[in-house]
Design an enzyme around this catalytic site. Structure first.
Site, PDB file in Angstrom:
ATOM      1  CB  CYS A   1      -0.839   0.018   1.179  1.00 33.12           C
ATOM      2  SG  CYS A   1      -2.225  -1.339   1.165  1.00 33.12           S
ATOM      3  CB  ILE A   2       2.865   2.966   2.740  1.00 37.14           C
ATOM      4  CG1 ILE A   2       1.754   2.375   3.759  1.00 37.14           C
ATOM      5  CG2 ILE A   2       3.281   4.208   3.096  1.00 37.14           C
ATOM      6  CD1 ILE A   2       0.765   3.255   3.837  1.00 37.14           C
TER       7      ILE A   2
END
Length: 443
Positions: free
Chosen positions: A275-276
């Site tokens: 994600c990040i």
């Protein structure tokens, strides 16, 4: 409301529906568990035949996801996994939980989403709810998924229903399971929004309806961009304070005592996970379509991307100061997963560290109690198959330096402190355990 909608809403809210989950990975499996615990039957779809077979045997797929509940459901007949996409006609609700990586040019790669939507469309029948959970840029559900589903003549909002509900998993966080995290739900028509809210209202603690699928897509990106930008900030502060001889970890811990106006984020060797490191670039890419700069997002990406190189520079300088040149040295990388206490190596900065270390002529071994064998990855395919080295006194003494990249709890850090010639710690793991000394450095 049409009778079809009312009947489907009743089945979804009452747990009587069959839920189909496309993608039995780090998002799909926890979602399957939540649905099973809410009383639904679940049919899981995955293109990996080994995973399908293992799940049907009742074997868990990941360290932090308990396999016993899935095994019990498989024995009871309420859970099954399959690779037969023709069976997508069976579920009442189909939840798409597939990866959304970046291309080599840091542009969105929706290949898995498109393939999944096409597979769903091939078997789509009236009265089915389709929900995209994969993280993506605003507009994907309406601009990419909807046309594929409607190509066969069924209309969204009338015969079929389409929504977006972003996954909010935090792997390894025992305090918040899928069912304990409020679920954002967005759709572009009232019937789809109502049905999606009914489904997630039955399997999570609360739902948060928003006005459109694009709004829900933006919610997920905002959550991850918030983390990425703040992590970049503390990574940059680490560089600044280090030049001043100030310990950034001490600064953060002291600042965190303020009961308002401050939220602690912590530096590290770079970003990891699916994600990040990826999601902010989805919005930056989409923003270019509207000729709007996303300077904070792009700057944060630059800062976080530079961190592995900074760590290796610190490591090399520390080894050189011992009198042994870094080229030809032996480095033990401690922790390969992207975060503590999980076995997920996707986008792990440890992989980048390993490659940078070896590019400078050093040998790099690794120890990770949760990653016994390094799995294949898209960017680091050449590292696949490497095995974790046992962590014992002999291994530690043979290493010129130990680089702590991931601070798993199940590691004997006291042994590391006692036996290692040099420790370079990117996670403050040693100090948190009261271990310090002239051979223990922070990076």
């Amino acid at each position: 409301m049409m009778p079809r909608v009312e009947e489907l809403e009743r089945r979804l809210s009452g747990g009587d529906a069959l839920v189909g989950i496309v993608g039995l990975g780090y998002v799909g499996l926890p979602l399957a568990l939540a649905a099973l615990r809410a009383g639904f039957s679940v049919l899981g779809f995955d293109t990996n035949p080994e995973r399908v077979a293992a799940l049907n045997r009742g074997e868990g797929a990941f360290h932090h996801i308990p396999g016993d509940a899935l095994a019990e459901a498989a024995r009871a007949g309420t859970f099954a996994a399959t690779g037969d996409m023709a069976r997508l006609a069976e579920p009442d609700a189909i939840l798409i939980c597939v990866p959304t990586p970046l291309t080599r040019h840091r542009e969105p790669d929706l290949g898995f989403v498109v393939a999944s939507a096409r597979a769903v469309a091939a078997s789509l029948r009236p009265g089915q709810l389709v929900v995209l959970e994969s993280t993506t840029y605003p507009g994907t559900t309406d601009e990419v998924v909807r046309p594929l589903l409607e190509a066969g003549g069924l209309r969204v909002g009338a015969e079929i229903f389409l929504a977006y509900s972003p996954e909010r998993e935090d792997p390894g966080n025992a305090a918040f399971s899928t069912a304990q995290i409020p679920k954002v739900v967005g759709a572009d028509d009232p019937a789809s929004r109502r049905l999606a809210a009914a489904l997630y209202g039955a399997l999570t603690v609360a739902t948060v309806p928003v006005s459109s699928a694009a709004c829900a897509e933006a919610v997920k990106l905002t959550e991850n961009i918030f983390r990425a930008v703040n992590i970049a900030l503390v990574n940059e502060l680490k560089l600044v304070y280090d030049a001043m001889g100030i310990d950034v970890w001490e600064v953060i811990e002291a600042a965190a005592t303020k009961p308002f106006g401050f939220m602690p984020f912590y530096p590290g060797p770079g970003l990891g996970g699916h994600c990040i490191p990826i999601d902010p670039f989805y919005l930056a890419w989409k923003a270019r379509e509207f000729e709007v700069p996303a300077r904070f997002i792009e700057l944060a990406g630059e800062v976080n991307t530079r961190m592995p190189a900074h760590v290796v520079e610190r490591l090399a300088a520390a080894v050189d100061r011992t009198g042994r040149p870094f080229s030809g040295s032996r480095i033990l990388l401690l922790g390969l997963a992207y975060k503590r206490n999980i076995d997920d190596t996707r986008e792990s900065p440890a992989l980048r560290l390993m490659r940078l270390i070896e590019a400078r002529g050093a040998t790099c071994l690794y120890h990770d109690p949760l990653v016994p064998v390094l799995p294949p990855t898209r960017e680091y395919a050449s590292l696949a198959g490497r095995r974790s080295t046992p962590l014992d006194a002999g291994t530690l003494r043979a290493a010129d330096a130990v680089l702590i990249a991931t601070d798993h709890d199940g590691v004997d850090y006291a042994l590391v402190a006692a036996e290692a010639r040099l420790v370079v710690d990117t996670r403050n793991a040693m100090a948190r355990r009261g271990l310090s000394g002239p051979t223990i450095l922070k990076a």
